[in-house]
Structures are given as structure tokens and as C-alpha cells.
Design a protein around this motif. Sequence first.
Motif, mmCIF file in Angstrom:
data_model
loop_
_atom_site.group_PDB
_atom_site.id
_atom_site.type_symbol
_atom_site.label_atom_id
_atom_site.label_comp_id
_atom_site.label_asym_id
_atom_site.label_seq_id
_atom_site.Cartn_x
_atom_site.Cartn_y
_atom_site.Cartn_z
ATOM 1 N N TYR A 197 0.832 -1.198 0.000
ATOM 2 C CA TYR A 197 0.000 0.000 0.000
ATOM 3 C C TYR A 197 0.870 1.253 0.000
ATOM 4 O O TYR A 197 0.798 2.091 0.899
ATOM 5 N N GLU B 8 -4.729 -0.741 -3.880
ATOM 6 C CA GLU B 8 -5.817 -0.505 -2.937
ATOM 7 C C GLU B 8 -5.463 0.672 -2.052
ATOM 8 O O GLU B 8 -4.318 1.119 -1.985
ATOM 9 N N LEU B 9 -6.423 1.140 -1.319
ATOM 10 C CA LEU B 9 -6.193 2.208 -0.362
ATOM 11 C C LEU B 9 -5.836 1.619 0.991
ATOM 12 O O LEU B 9 -6.106 0.459 1.285
ATOM 13 N N MET B 10 -5.221 2.434 1.830
ATOM 14 C CA MET B 10 -4.803 1.955 3.148
ATOM 15 C C MET B 10 -5.987 1.458 3.975
ATOM 16 O O MET B 10 -5.849 0.557 4.796
ATOM 17 N N SER B 11 -7.160 2.032 3.769
ATOM 18 C CA SER B 11 -8.327 1.565 4.521
ATOM 19 C C SER B 11 -8.617 0.107 4.219
ATOM 20 O O SER B 11 -8.980 -0.672 5.106
ATOM 21 N N ASN B 12 -8.430 -0.271 2.965
ATOM 22 C CA ASN B 12 -8.623 -1.672 2.592
ATOM 23 C C ASN B 12 -7.534 -2.559 3.172
ATOM 24 O O ASN B 12 -7.761 -3.733 3.461
ATOM 25 N N PHE C 186 -6.206 -2.449 6.104
ATOM 26 C CA PHE C 186 -6.541 -2.888 7.447
ATOM 27 C C PHE C 186 -7.782 -3.764 7.474
ATOM 28 O O PHE C 186 -8.016 -4.496 8.436
ATOM 29 N N ALA C 187 -8.596 -3.699 6.423
ATOM 30 C CA ALA C 187 -9.804 -4.523 6.370
ATOM 31 C C ALA C 187 -9.533 -5.923 5.831
ATOM 32 O O ALA C 187 -10.283 -6.861 6.122
ATOM 33 N N GLN C 188 -8.460 -6.081 5.043
ATOM 34 C CA GLN C 188 -8.195 -7.353 4.385
ATOM 35 C C GLN C 188 -8.057 -8.548 5.336
ATOM 36 O O GLN C 188 -8.646 -9.604 5.076
ATOM 37 N N SER D 103 0.404 -9.386 7.290
ATOM 38 C CA SER D 103 0.524 -7.936 7.127
ATOM 39 C C SER D 103 1.870 -7.480 7.672
ATOM 40 O O SER D 103 2.252 -7.841 8.785
#
Length: 224
Positions: free
Chosen positions: A51, A94-98, A100-102, A138
Motif C-alpha cells: 500500500y 488498494e487504499l490503506m483503509s482496505n 486494514f480490512a483485508q 501484514s
Amino acid sequence: MENTLDWNTSVRKDSVFQSTPFEKNIPVLLGLLSVWNVSFLGYPARAILPYSQALEKFAPHIQQVSMESNGKGVSIDGLPLPFETGEVVSNHDELMSNFFAQPDALAYGKTPEQLQKENVSENLIPHKTFSGNRPSLSLLLPELGAYNVGQLLAIYEHRVAVQGFVWGINSFDQWGVELGKVLATQVRKQLHSSRTQGAPLEGFNYSTSTLLKRYLETSSEQKI
């Protein structure tokens, strides 16, 4: 001086890989996890999700070092392997928000019961159901400097080596790659002689000859 520092840094990374106990050795742990995911759990692909725009070339590099090195069908002894090796490596922007959601999405997925409670149409439930139970990893870097990127590359390259050790293959023999280079040289010579001297296509199977003939005709029409 810069080259000397780079060389010393590389030596330190290799010595850490060799001397660190397995339970704290990051590339060893990653290599073993990959072997488990591919050969035991049957997951043939791995997604690398950097990311950061500055790491846009990282995934293709790992894709080459991993797939070309460990995508083998025979062991070091030349025997057919009864299990899968190597992984298909993917990359997504992807964006950083994704980011942390992955992990949660991969681990827990989405069940039909959850979708029904969300009033999802019955005909869409099979398409939106995700089984989950997918392993993920991660890595967060404190900063994206040359040293950190070097650490990242060393981790993944040593990971490839660990996988090869466990699978009993020579990860870096590159015979398949060498064969491709030899064949590419033959094709290059054929293209040159056909264009400059009108030489007929020789030494290729029917399918390849047909493709080469079409390519030569098209490139000639377009004056490439």
C-alpha cells in the motif's frame, strides 16, 4: 563507499538469516507458512499488497523471483514431485483503509446467514458468500527507506530459499528460464534472417511457425 555499504548490509542480512533461531527467523517462518498454504492447504496463489506507490515494482520483482524459482515439477534428484510448489503471485492497487480490512475479510469471510440478515436477495447470496479461513500476513514498515526496502527484499528472497529447502528443489537453478532464453535467441535469429534474407521458417513446430509467419506478415505490413 556506497557499494561497500550495500555489500556489507547484504552480508549482515544473510548472516542473520543463517544464525537466527527458527522461531524468530522471519524468512524461515514465511517460507514454512507458504509451504503449508500451497502444499498442504492447497492454496495456489498469494497476493502481495504493497500500500505505497513507491513499492509499485516490489510485487512484480517478488513474482519473478518466486514463480520462476520455485515453480518446479521435479525435485533436485530429478523425480516428479507429488505435491504443488511455488505460488501464483498477484498484486492490487488498494487504499490503506482496505489494507486494514483485508485480514478480517480473509479470515472471517461472509456467510449466507449473515447475508440473509442483511436482506441480500436470494439469487445474490451464492455470489456474495465468502468462505473465509484464508491465511494472510501484514507487514508494516516504520518508513520506506533504502534499508527497509532491502530488508523487505531479503525477507522474501530468503523465504523462497526456505520453501525450496522444504520442498526438496533447487530454487535458483533457473533451467526453465535458461531454456526460454535459448529458444528466444533462435526466434530472434529466425526473425532477422526472414526479414532481411527472406529465409523460410525452420526448426519450429507447426503452431509456432504459423504464429511467426503471421507476425512477420503483420510487422511487414506495418513496417516495424
